[in-house]
Write a protein that holds these residues in place. Sequence first.
Motif, PDB file in Angstrom:
ATOM      1  N   LEU A  85       0.827  -1.196   0.000  1.00  0.00           N
ATOM      2  CA  LEU A  85       0.000   0.000   0.000  1.00  0.00           C
ATOM      3  C   LEU A  85       0.865   1.252   0.000  1.00  0.00           C
ATOM      4  O   LEU A  85       0.584   2.224  -0.665  1.00  0.00           O
ATOM      5  N   LEU A  86       1.956   1.178   0.753  1.00  0.00           N
ATOM      6  CA  LEU A  86       2.843   2.324   0.824  1.00  0.00           C
ATOM      7  C   LEU A  86       3.435   2.678  -0.537  1.00  0.00           C
ATOM      8  O   LEU A  86       3.790   3.812  -0.791  1.00  0.00           O
ATOM      9  N   ALA A  87       3.541   1.667  -1.381  1.00  0.00           N
ATOM     10  CA  ALA A  87       4.123   1.919  -2.693  1.00  0.00           C
ATOM     11  C   ALA A  87       3.307   2.967  -3.450  1.00  0.00           C
ATOM     12  O   ALA A  87       3.815   3.682  -4.306  1.00  0.00           O
ATOM     13  N   PHE A  88       2.050   3.047  -3.097  1.00  0.00           N
ATOM     14  CA  PHE A  88       1.221   4.059  -3.736  1.00  0.00           C
ATOM     15  C   PHE A  88       1.572   5.459  -3.240  1.00  0.00           C
ATOM     16  O   PHE A  88       1.147   6.449  -3.809  1.00  0.00           O
ATOM     17  N   ALA A  89       2.317   5.498  -2.135  1.00  0.00           N
ATOM     18  CA  ALA A  89       2.517   6.768  -1.437  1.00  0.00           C
ATOM     19  C   ALA A  89       2.911   7.904  -2.370  1.00  0.00           C
ATOM     20  O   ALA A  89       2.282   8.958  -2.382  1.00  0.00           O
ATOM     21  N   GLY A  90       3.961   7.658  -3.182  1.00  0.00           N
ATOM     22  CA  GLY A  90       4.424   8.713  -4.084  1.00  0.00           C
ATOM     23  C   GLY A  90       3.286   9.229  -4.934  1.00  0.00           C
ATOM     24  O   GLY A  90       3.039  10.434  -5.047  1.00  0.00           O
ATOM     25  N   LEU A  91       2.562   8.273  -5.511  1.00  0.00           N
ATOM     26  CA  LEU A  91       1.439   8.620  -6.371  1.00  0.00           C
ATOM     27  C   LEU A  91       0.404   9.438  -5.605  1.00  0.00           C
ATOM     28  O   LEU A  91      -0.083  10.477  -6.076  1.00  0.00           O
ATOM     29  N   ILE A  92       0.095   8.954  -4.408  1.00  0.00           N
ATOM     30  CA  ILE A  92      -0.927   9.611  -3.589  1.00  0.00           C
ATOM     31  C   ILE A  92      -0.510  11.043  -3.256  1.00  0.00           C
ATOM     32  O   ILE A  92      -1.304  11.979  -3.368  1.00  0.00           O
ATOM     33  N   VAL A  93       0.747  11.191  -2.856  1.00  0.00           N
ATOM     34  CA  VAL A  93       1.219  12.528  -2.507  1.00  0.00           C
ATOM     35  C   VAL A  93       1.062  13.474  -3.692  1.00  0.00           C
ATOM     36  O   VAL A  93       0.526  14.580  -3.574  1.00  0.00           O
ATOM     37  N   ILE A  94       1.525  12.996  -4.848  1.00  0.00           N
ATOM     38  CA  ILE A  94       1.429  13.838  -6.043  1.00  0.00           C
ATOM     39  C   ILE A  94      -0.030  14.204  -6.311  1.00  0.00           C
ATOM     40  O   ILE A  94      -0.375  15.364  -6.543  1.00  0.00           O
ATOM     41  N   ALA A  95      -0.879  13.194  -6.259  1.00  0.00           N
ATOM     42  CA  ALA A  95      -2.295  13.432  -6.534  1.00  0.00           C
ATOM     43  C   ALA A  95      -2.882  14.408  -5.518  1.00  0.00           C
ATOM     44  O   ALA A  95      -3.639  15.314  -5.875  1.00  0.00           O
ATOM     45  N   ALA A  96      -2.494  14.234  -4.259  1.00  0.00           N
ATOM     46  CA  ALA A  96      -3.034  15.108  -3.212  1.00  0.00           C
ATOM     47  C   ALA A  96      -2.655  16.565  -3.479  1.00  0.00           C
ATOM     48  O   ALA A  96      -3.484  17.472  -3.377  1.00  0.00           O
ATOM     49  N   VAL A  97      -1.400  16.764  -3.844  1.00  0.00           N
ATOM     50  CA  VAL A  97      -0.953  18.127  -4.126  1.00  0.00           C
ATOM     51  C   VAL A  97      -1.807  18.740  -5.236  1.00  0.00           C
ATOM     52  O   VAL A  97      -2.300  19.872  -5.127  1.00  0.00           O
ATOM     53  N   PHE A  98      -2.006  17.988  -6.296  1.00  0.00           N
ATOM     54  CA  PHE A  98      -2.808  18.520  -7.409  1.00  0.00           C
ATOM     55  C   PHE A  98      -4.246  18.771  -6.974  1.00  0.00           C
ATOM     56  O   PHE A  98      -4.870  19.755  -7.368  1.00  0.00           O
ATOM     57  N   ALA A  99      -4.776  17.853  -6.167  1.00  0.00           N
ATOM     58  CA  ALA A  99      -6.178  17.990  -5.756  1.00  0.00           C
ATOM     59  C   ALA A  99      -6.379  19.283  -4.968  1.00  0.00           C
ATOM     60  O   ALA A  99      -7.396  19.965  -5.116  1.00  0.00           O
ATOM     61  N   VAL A 100      -5.365  19.605  -4.161  1.00  0.00           N
ATOM     62  CA  VAL A 100      -5.464  20.863  -3.415  1.00  0.00           C
ATOM     63  C   VAL A 100      -5.295  22.056  -4.354  1.00  0.00           C
ATOM     64  O   VAL A 100      -6.000  23.058  -4.259  1.00  0.00           O
ATOM     65  N   ALA A 101      -4.377  21.907  -5.287  1.00  0.00           N
ATOM     66  CA  ALA A 101      -4.042  23.039  -6.151  1.00  0.00           C
ATOM     67  C   ALA A 101      -5.156  23.392  -7.130  1.00  0.00           C
ATOM     68  O   ALA A 101      -5.342  24.554  -7.476  1.00  0.00           O
ATOM     69  N   THR A 102      -5.876  22.394  -7.607  1.00  0.00           N
ATOM     70  CA  THR A 102      -6.944  22.697  -8.562  1.00  0.00           C
ATOM     71  C   THR A 102      -8.127  21.773  -8.348  1.00  0.00           C
ATOM     72  O   THR A 102      -7.975  20.557  -8.363  1.00  0.00           O
ATOM     73  N   PRO A 103      -9.293  22.375  -8.140  1.00  0.00           N
ATOM     74  CA  PRO A 103     -10.493  21.571  -7.843  1.00  0.00           C
ATOM     75  C   PRO A 103     -10.834  20.596  -8.979  1.00  0.00           C
ATOM     76  O   PRO A 103     -11.372  19.527  -8.731  1.00  0.00           O
ATOM     77  N   THR A 104     -10.502  20.990 -10.191  1.00  0.00           N
ATOM     78  CA  THR A 104     -10.831  20.126 -11.325  1.00  0.00           C
ATOM     79  C   THR A 104     -10.189  18.761 -11.196  1.00  0.00           C
ATOM     80  O   THR A 104     -10.737  17.749 -11.626  1.00  0.00           O
ATOM     81  N   PHE A 105      -8.955  18.745 -10.620  1.00  0.00           N
ATOM     82  CA  PHE A 105      -8.170  17.522 -10.637  1.00  0.00           C
ATOM     83  C   PHE A 105      -8.933  16.318 -10.100  1.00  0.00           C
ATOM     84  O   PHE A 105      -8.942  15.247 -10.684  1.00  0.00           O
TER      85      PHE A 105
END
Lengths: 314, 314, 297, 495
Positions: B8-28
């Motif tokens: 599950l942790l392997a997703f971490a990088g992906l999740i972090v990146i996605a989280a940053v985008f989700a905060v940065a733009t609502p569309t994401f």
Amino acid sequence: MLARLQQLLAFAGLIVIAAVFAVATPTFGTYGNVVNILFSTVVIGLLALGTTFVIVTGGIDLSIGTGMALCAVMSGTFVVTWGLPWPLGALLAVLFGGLIGLVNGVSTARFGLPPFIATLATMLVAQGLALVVSESTPIYFNDSPGYLLLSTGTLIPDFPNAVLVLIAATAVAAVLLRRSVLGRYAFAMGSNEEATALSGIDVTRWKIAIYTLAGLFTGLAGVMISARLGSAQPATGAGYELQAIAAVVIGGTSLSGGRGSIVGTVIGALIISVLNNGLQLLSIPQEWQNVILGIVILIAVYADMARRRAVAVH
Amino acid sequence: MLARLQQLLAFAGLIVIAAVFAVATPTFGTYGNVVNILFSTVVIGLLALGTTFVIVTGGIDLSIGTGMALCAVMSGTFVVTWGLPWPLGALLAVLFGGLIGLVNGVSTARFGLPPFIATLATMLVAQGLALVVSESTPIYFNDSPGYLLLSTGTLIPDFPNAVLVLIAATAVAAVLLRRSVLGRYAFAMGSNEEATALSGIDVTRWKIAIYTLAGLFTGLAGVMISARLGSAQPATGAGYELQAIAAVVIGGTSLSGGRGSIVGTVIGALIISVLNNGLQLLSIPQEWQNVILGIVILIAVYADMARRRAVAVH
Amino acid sequence: DRGSGAAGDGPYVAIVSKGFQHQFWQAVKKGAEQEAAGAGATITFEGPATEKEVEAQITMLTNAIAKRPDAIGFAALDSRAAEGLLQQAKAQNIPVIAFDSGVESQVPLTTAATDNLAAAGEAAKHMSELIGGSGKVALVVHDQTSLTGQQRRDGFTGWMAANAPGVQLLPVQYGEGDQARSADITKSILGANPDVKGIYGANEGSAIGVVRGVQESGRTGVTIVGFDSGKAQLDAIRSGLMAGAITQNPVGMGAALVSAALRAIRGETLEKTIDTGYFWYDNTNIDSPEIQAVLYQ
Amino acid sequence: MTLLLEATGVRKSFPGVRALSDMHLELRHDEVLALVGENGAGKSTLMKLLTGALRPDAGTFRLDGEEFDPRRAEPLGISIIHQEFNLMPDLTVAQNVLIGREPRTLGMFIDERRLNARTGELLDRLGLPLDPRARVGDLPVARQQLVEIAKALSHEARVLIMDEPTAALNDAEVAVLHGLIRRFTGPRTGVIYISHRMEELTRVSDRITVIRDGRHIGTVETRGVELPRVISMMVGRELDLSATPVGVRDDRAPVLSVRGLATKRLLKDITFEVREGEILGIAGLMGAGRTELGRAIAGADPISAGTISVRGRPVRITSPARAAALGIGYLSEDRKRFGLLLDQSVAANIAVGSLGGPLSRAGFVDDGRVRATAQRYIDALRIKTAGVRQEARHLSGGNQQKVVIARWLARDCDLLIVDEPTRGIDVGAKEEIYQLLNELAGQGRAIVMISSELPEILRMAHRVLVLSGGRLTGELSAAEATQERIMHLATRRGV
Ligand SMILES: Nc1ncnc2c1ncn2[C@@H]1O[C@H](COP(=O)(O)OP(=O)(O)OP(=O)(O)O)[C@@H](O)[C@H]1O
Ligand SMILES: Nc1ncnc2c1ncn2[C@@H]1O[C@H](COP(=O)(O)OP(=O)(O)OP(=O)(O)O)[C@@H](O)[C@H]1O
Ligand SMILES: O[C@H]1[C@H](O)[C@@H](O)CO[C@H]1O
Ligand SMILES: [Mg+2]
Ligand SMILES: [Mg+2]
């Protein structure tokens, strides 16, 4: 003596291909065309020389293509934008290539990233930076005719300087790979990195040195391509890495490291450019050129392997 | 349990990146955009799945990009030119991909050519043949709407079929790599090919099978890209191989063979397309997009390595 | 001697184009071949795999000169990189005709090309009219470094700046003329700017990519203006998905190029430029003979 | 009196394994200290800690009474021969031996002539039969071992650590090595010597330190010590060393018949048979061609003449896969190069040869059975591992050897060729392996046992073939075979 003969035989594939073209079209063998072929080998050749060192260590360098474009842009920045004297600008651009290599070396050797990833990242960054620095416009060297002569000038009549540069770089690379400590440790690392480290060799430092050296060749390629084109083209470069690596591998250097030679790399690069040149001279329809190129590379490498096996048995 | 957690942790990088985008733009984070991301992952994803097998054996496949274009053209030939029913045409195109893989497998396993060279040759040949067969013109599937629905149709409402295909292909690949004898032999060969052969395994045959399997994925990618574009584009494809290999390597599969996973490959492919999508949504100037992409990949892989080391120590 | 590809006794024109990534070039080639056939000439038509490979194109030009053709046709990827070679051709008395993308050189006797700045302005004008002179407009351009890429961008943005104050242009995105990539970019644009009213695709691959992207996003009511033709683009215009596009006259360009070359070989003096023209087309005039003559599938 | 080298309070753990707990070791001046213990006891780990290849969790290290950082071991004069070779196969012997100390010109260029000359002198002085220009990767393991020895002895070392230097050698080379060790030891120097060949200990060592499960069990003076006592200190129980093969009847059918076999490089006119239930020993000196014979039969190398028949039917064995299909298995002498899948699990390593058969169904692997099979051999051979999932790379050398043997025991062959099967395996586990080989023979399987350890051949073989210079120089029945007779035949020039 036997080893000598074997070296000469390595040319065989190249010779056969050249012979076929020479018979097929009289233009091929003319002095002018031979110079054309050498001239068109310069940039790929320089990249392939540098990357031979990296591949011998068992690494790979994907950043050489766009890295070259970035170095060209930096050269343009130094010479055109900042107005430095062109020899200084060119020198700085070569050193900038070394800097790119240093970054690759540190990511790989110091932080232990797989070379493929480390240099892929550099490839992307360099691609972007080339556009950023140049503001996405080619930088023209019109006001530095001396710079252009680096490539197209003829210190020796009818023999472009670019080819002289390639020859000199080849000589330097060959001596470094075969005779220097750095070359020896490149082979040692490629052969067994752990054992090399346990033998007391500072593999981190040497690997960084090797990537940096490769970067210097990238920088030189950047200078030579911008001198040839009269401009730094920020968007080019991607794809060169594959061609350069192909030249290295066709020349018999093993991607798993530990084996390789500069002569082989040069032959590999020449095989590619001779084929491109000959097929274009013959006006083979372009879509067929790639087909033939692929097949001939396959046969040449196979024949070379068979030859080596035969030599090994006796 | 711990191993589960690690996965599950392997997703971490992906999740972090996605989280940053989700905060940065609502569309994401919208459903539509998530589907867009998945959709744009399909072709690279399929290629990466197939090539994971090859890389696990310690090989490499450069032919997947232009091979995909050739398969797309063959699909066009079967469906449009020959007028076969589109499901049959698509199937034949996938099998044609298998044929390309078979050629790679034979060159590598039977004739002992380095995979880099063997597949580079195929890459060139495929690039040429795609143009030859199509006479350098795209082949349009206008009269086979069913074919187009392969990609853009929605068996599940608001969920393009292409993504379903990717999911199904992922499942098949994961089972084959982890559970099948073929998958185990891929790991064994990648670990130590000579030892595997001496254990009585017919490595020639199995390697051919593995390259052929990878070819089937290439064929499927060819079908999916032509279904998406509504046409077979003969001149595309080059460059896809590097992206697919990058996805595999970012996903933790080792280029020297013996280690790798399908989950990793999918995560690797997603990291690339999430980054592309997010940076575009944020309207980051395009020249900076590559710079950021490169740096984030570096960090993600480094963090993943550090994580694994940490897990290994405890 | 001129290499064995140039069979026959008529004049031989070696053409180096920008590649075969777009159908556009096939249309140019067709025009060149037709013109050559009519005049008993032979041609060869080559180009690098992508429109970024400046050096590969220079090598092709080098090899073309080595074949000692009677004339050369050249569409430059970079407007200055070939100067040395062009001088060399001139020294060998090989006339050079530029086409599509000109060069900053005195050597070419003429340039057969579209006025891309004006053509892009025309696209902008139609876009502005179609969206009623206000709203957000996005640009998907093939690249930021080639002359055509820059002119089709700048012609478009320039016209808008001068004539349509109500139109808000989004940052330009570049998709390498790759359809799938351009489609992904389009979807991101639509995602980030739900209120986008129009999108402009600056060449064949970009325009078709924009159409795909809009289609895949399921959005309707977005005004798409394209460039060049190709079957997918024609279909989109017929179906109303695309409002219209600028077409160049590629077949005519190829023909003009060869005919200029043949005239140069005969020693005639040529006009400095040959404007091969451009046209706006949409589903009202797409089937008119005048437009049909310049479109390609 | 200060000690030459001393380690105290050493602790080292790996994930799931405690390799050393509160270990200590004392090496005196002018002595050879033998270090013994079962496979996985922690010998190599301790040596790696001493030389800085691994970092300890705790511990102090002293040289001549002064504490030192093992990462500086090499400049301080501590030199090691690693159990798993640390050679660069693509480099030559000379390039390996003098790596990091190449004679240079202009500071950065290597003087290859002097490099070769210096190595040549060294090899002559040491009496090692190696060509400085030979590529190391082309050498068989035994010669690679000699390269390691040359490399270690080329340093001006004060402490020489040898981790199983003789595992790949036969008696003649062992004697040469022992001579070198005697020459090396002096008032300022000392040697730590690790070996599983118990009979060597009395010949070469002054004291013996025994470790078990990562702890120091005891140190004894070699003079006058009884080996069985040392062995029971090692294994913590009494060992039955009596396993001998059950008799074999002449009327059993031949499994393999070889007639006039030759290879390009070495073998000439080899003819012999192996019968069901028979253990055939093959003896010879280094380079005699034993390995080459095994590889040829197993299809790993091509033959240039002769015929091979399996159960009376002539066959052409073109690959190991073909051999396997005919029921022939071959365990290589070089476990690292030709045996282990280092980055795969113990289970995968044991199962890989059987996946095509009982361990899979319809092309899919039955992981339950894979694990069960692996566990069975882990128990039977006492493989010390954190579990079936442990990567092979993390096992001790002897345990790795057990894993590759287990692969062939699991596979169930009609004819099993084992090349130096007990290389690096401790006394206890050797007995288990002999037992298992005997059981196989008892079930009617044929076994060809290639070994450089004559005691092993004498104990196990029903019949012994002796090779010399690529030819068969003799055949001895179990009753006729003695150490002297075998050595006599092994040194005879083949005709
Ligand atoms: N890198 C490692 N990771 C995990 N476990 C390890 C590692 N290295 C050694 N071990 C474990 O530590 C223990 C001691 O191993 P070591 O190699 O020191 O044994 P040894 O006494 O040299 O045995 P042998 O006689 O087989 O060579 C073993 O259980 C081994 O599995
Ligand atoms: N001097 C050598 N140079 C290169 N390869 C060799 C040499 N000697 C042996 N080999 C190769 O190494 C392998 C082992 O050699 P061989 O069969 O001669 O040895 P052996 O009798 O098993 O003795 P040992 O294993 O002790 O060396 C064979 O595959 C052989 O081809
Ligand atoms: O006119 C050409 C351009 O020069 C090319 O770069 C793309 O396709 C057409 O639009
Ligand atoms: Mg050990
Ligand atoms: Mg042997």
